[in-house]
Design an enzyme around this catalytic site. Sequence first.
Site, PDB file in Angstrom:
ATOM      1  N   ASP A 112       0.889  -1.167   0.000  1.00  0.00           N
ATOM      2  CA  ASP A 112       0.000   0.000   0.000  1.00  0.00           C
ATOM      3  C   ASP A 112       0.926   1.216   0.000  1.00  0.00           C
ATOM      4  O   ASP A 112       1.436   1.609   1.036  1.00  0.00           O
ATOM      5  CB  ASP A 112      -0.903   0.004   1.234  1.00  0.00           C
ATOM      6  CG  ASP A 112      -1.773   1.252   1.298  1.00  0.00           C
ATOM      7  OD1 ASP A 112      -2.363   1.610   0.267  1.00  0.00           O
ATOM      8  OD2 ASP A 112      -1.848   1.869   2.372  1.00  0.00           O
ATOM      9  N   GLU A 131      -1.648  -1.524  -4.760  1.00  0.00           N
ATOM     10  CA  GLU A 131      -2.841  -0.713  -4.995  1.00  0.00           C
ATOM     11  C   GLU A 131      -2.571   0.296  -6.097  1.00  0.00           C
ATOM     12  O   GLU A 131      -1.493   0.884  -6.162  1.00  0.00           O
ATOM     13  CB  GLU A 131      -3.251   0.013  -3.709  1.00  0.00           C
ATOM     14  CG  GLU A 131      -4.553   0.761  -3.845  1.00  0.00           C
ATOM     15  CD  GLU A 131      -5.058   1.344  -2.541  1.00  0.00           C
ATOM     16  OE1 GLU A 131      -5.903   2.255  -2.611  1.00  0.00           O
ATOM     17  OE2 GLU A 131      -4.609   0.910  -1.470  1.00  0.00           O
ATOM     18  N   ASP A 153      -1.969   1.296   7.598  1.00  0.00           N
ATOM     19  CA  ASP A 153      -1.329   1.104   6.288  1.00  0.00           C
ATOM     20  C   ASP A 153      -0.949  -0.355   6.057  1.00  0.00           C
ATOM     21  O   ASP A 153      -1.027  -0.854   4.941  1.00  0.00           O
ATOM     22  CB  ASP A 153      -0.095   2.007   6.165  1.00  0.00           C
ATOM     23  CG  ASP A 153      -0.489   3.477   6.153  1.00  0.00           C
ATOM     24  OD1 ASP A 153      -1.095   3.915   5.165  1.00  0.00           O
ATOM     25  OD2 ASP A 153      -0.197   4.179   7.140  1.00  0.00           O
TER      26      ASP A 153
END
Length: 179
Positions: free
Chosen positions: A8, A72, A144
């Site tokens: 991420d 992502e 996160d």
Amino acid sequence: MNVILAIDPGSRLTGYGVIAQQGRQLQYLGSGCIRLTGSTKQPLSLAEKLRLIHDGVSELITQYSPQQFAIEQVFMAHNPDSALKLGQARGAAIVAAARAELPVAEYSARQIKQAVVGTGAADKSQVQHMVMALLGLDKKPQADAADALAVALCHAHSQQYLTALGGAASKIVRGRLRR
């Protein structure tokens, strides 16, 4: 066993999550954050942050020996400068994966939330809760890190779906669909 490293990306914190997949079984291997902050006197330049992301992801690849890499996608936020920095952070992580010759899969935030929570409009606390439940964790991972684990879970679910779809397609090709 298939080990998935998921990222991420961020310009301050880059979350990572590592899971192992064997069939439908998923196992938590690790998670955390690559911190991209310097001392209060000397903030890091963008180039230094990108190097830290690349080096951190490279270390994770060495440590966990993943077979898959998932990340992502960039979403266009209200601030184009933030989206640009996020894209550069993604690029540094992707280069580390590409140098290790890992296949790279990319998922939108909506796809990830849909796969993990069941709705593409889920908030961070819902994602954290479902990551805990799906991986049998005792405590909430940092936000996160939880997002990165959600990317890994999304990728694992996508791989299961593609495997099932491939099996169904091969049955159809042989002349008839068996149930």
